[in-house]
Write a protein that holds these residues in place. Structure first.
Motif, short mmCIF file in Angstrom:
data_model
loop_
_atom_site.label_atom_id
_atom_site.label_comp_id
_atom_site.label_asym_id
_atom_site.label_seq_id
_atom_site.Cartn_x
_atom_site.Cartn_y
_atom_site.Cartn_z
N GLU A 107 0.83 -1.20 0.00
CA GLU A 107 0.00 0.00 0.00
C GLU A 107 0.87 1.26 0.00
O GLU A 107 0.57 2.23 -0.69
CB GLU A 107 -0.95 0.01 1.19
N ALA A 108 1.96 1.25 0.76
CA ALA A 108 2.87 2.39 0.78
C ALA A 108 3.46 2.62 -0.61
O ALA A 108 3.55 3.76 -1.08
CB ALA A 108 3.98 2.17 1.80
N GLY A 109 3.85 1.55 -1.28
CA GLY A 109 4.40 1.68 -2.63
C GLY A 109 3.40 2.27 -3.60
O GLY A 109 3.74 3.11 -4.45
N CYS A 144 -4.03 5.36 4.10
CA CYS A 144 -3.03 6.41 4.24
C CYS A 144 -3.43 7.33 5.38
O CYS A 144 -4.44 8.01 5.31
CB CYS A 144 -2.89 7.20 2.94
N GLU A 145 -2.64 7.35 6.44
CA GLU A 145 -2.95 8.15 7.62
C GLU A 145 -2.40 9.56 7.53
O GLU A 145 -3.10 10.51 7.83
CB GLU A 145 -2.44 7.46 8.88
N THR A 146 -1.14 9.69 7.16
CA THR A 146 -0.54 11.02 7.04
C THR A 146 0.46 11.05 5.90
O THR A 146 1.12 10.05 5.60
CB THR A 146 0.19 11.47 8.33
N VAL A 147 0.57 12.22 5.30
CA VAL A 147 1.58 12.49 4.27
C VAL A 147 2.14 13.88 4.57
O VAL A 147 1.38 14.82 4.80
CB VAL A 147 0.98 12.49 2.84
N ARG A 182 13.91 15.88 -6.89
CA ARG A 182 15.00 16.62 -6.24
C ARG A 182 14.51 17.84 -5.48
O ARG A 182 15.26 18.43 -4.71
CB ARG A 182 16.08 17.00 -7.23
N PHE A 183 13.24 18.20 -5.66
CA PHE A 183 12.72 19.37 -4.97
C PHE A 183 11.85 19.03 -3.75
O PHE A 183 11.37 19.94 -3.09
CB PHE A 183 11.89 20.23 -5.93
N ILE A 184 11.63 17.76 -3.47
CA ILE A 184 10.73 17.42 -2.35
C ILE A 184 11.29 16.29 -1.50
O ILE A 184 11.99 15.41 -1.98
CB ILE A 184 9.32 17.04 -2.84
N ASP A 185 10.95 16.35 -0.23
CA ASP A 185 11.13 15.25 0.71
C ASP A 185 9.73 14.86 1.16
O ASP A 185 8.87 15.73 1.37
CB ASP A 185 11.97 15.67 1.92
N VAL A 186 9.49 13.57 1.30
CA VAL A 186 8.15 13.09 1.64
C VAL A 186 8.25 12.08 2.77
O VAL A 186 9.15 11.23 2.78
CB VAL A 186 7.48 12.41 0.42
N GLU A 187 7.32 12.18 3.70
CA GLU A 187 7.15 11.16 4.74
C GLU A 187 5.69 10.72 4.70
O GLU A 187 4.80 11.54 4.47
CB GLU A 187 7.49 11.72 6.12
N MET A 188 5.47 9.43 4.90
CA MET A 188 4.13 8.90 4.81
C MET A 188 3.94 7.80 5.86
O MET A 188 4.87 7.04 6.12
CB MET A 188 3.95 8.31 3.40
N ARG A 189 2.74 7.75 6.44
CA ARG A 189 2.40 6.68 7.38
C ARG A 189 1.16 5.95 6.86
O ARG A 189 0.13 6.55 6.60
CB ARG A 189 2.13 7.22 8.78
N VAL A 198 3.19 1.35 8.83
CA VAL A 198 4.40 1.43 8.01
C VAL A 198 4.78 2.90 7.89
O VAL A 198 3.96 3.73 7.47
CB VAL A 198 4.18 0.81 6.61
N GLU A 199 6.00 3.21 8.28
CA GLU A 199 6.56 4.56 8.13
C GLU A 199 7.47 4.54 6.91
O GLU A 199 8.33 3.65 6.79
CB GLU A 199 7.36 4.95 9.38
N THR A 200 7.28 5.49 6.02
CA THR A 200 8.06 5.53 4.78
C THR A 200 8.59 6.94 4.54
O THR A 200 8.11 7.91 5.14
CB THR A 200 7.20 5.12 3.57
N SER A 201 9.55 7.05 3.64
CA SER A 201 10.08 8.36 3.28
C SER A 201 10.63 8.33 1.86
O SER A 201 10.90 7.28 1.31
CB SER A 201 11.17 8.79 4.26
N MET A 202 10.76 9.54 1.33
CA MET A 202 11.42 9.72 0.03
C MET A 202 12.35 10.91 0.18
O MET A 202 11.94 11.97 0.66
CB MET A 202 10.41 10.02 -1.08
N ALA A 203 13.60 10.71 -0.22
CA ALA A 203 14.59 11.78 -0.20
C ALA A 203 15.60 11.49 -1.30
O ALA A 203 15.73 10.36 -1.77
CB ALA A 203 15.27 11.86 1.17
N MET A 204 16.32 12.51 -1.68
CA MET A 204 17.33 12.35 -2.71
C MET A 204 18.53 11.59 -2.16
O MET A 204 19.00 11.86 -1.05
CB MET A 204 17.79 13.71 -3.23
#
Length: 115
Positions: free
Chosen positions: A12-14, A51-54, A80-87, A95-101
């Motif tokens: 689901e996170a993917g 999806c609980e939080t983004v 390259r312009f955003i960092d993302v965290e998602m629960r 599931v805690e996830t993130s996206m970063a460069m």
């Protein structure tokens, strides 16, 4: 073999990350529109099941630098312009996830799985 609840939660996170990135990549962005675009991204993805939080954070220095190098008052959104965290919460699993460069690539990852 049926997938486990943690596997389903990671799946689901993917799905959420794929939706977030591919829905918004290429959107025109400027320093003036960055906050509203980040909020729109958060709200859109939070509509999805489980999806609980983004949280979307715009890397303003990188954005301003890219605009200064270009010939317009905006550029197009890329990872390259955003960092993302998602629960994600699915059947008792968080599931805690993130996206970063990382090395010039927007890396999406699972940071923690809690049952």
């Amino acid at each position: 073999m049926e997938p486990t609840a943690p596997q389903e939660a990671c799946f689901e996170a993917g799905i959420k990350f794929g939706s977030l990135y591919h829905q918004f990549a290429g959107t025109p962005i400027s320093p003036d529109s960055a906050d509203s675009l980040a909020a729109a991204m958060e709200e859109a993805i939070e509509n999805q099941p489980f999806c609980e939080t983004v949280t979307v954070s715009v890397r303003m220095e990188a954005l301003e630098s890219a605009i200064a190098e270009g010939g317009a008052d905006y550029t197009e959104l890329t990872g390259r312009f955003i960092d993302v965290e998602m629960r994600i919460e699915y059947e008792g699993v968080t599931v805690e996830t993130s996206m970063a460069m990382e090395d010039g690539y927007p890396l999406m990852q699972v940071d923690a799985v809690q049952e």
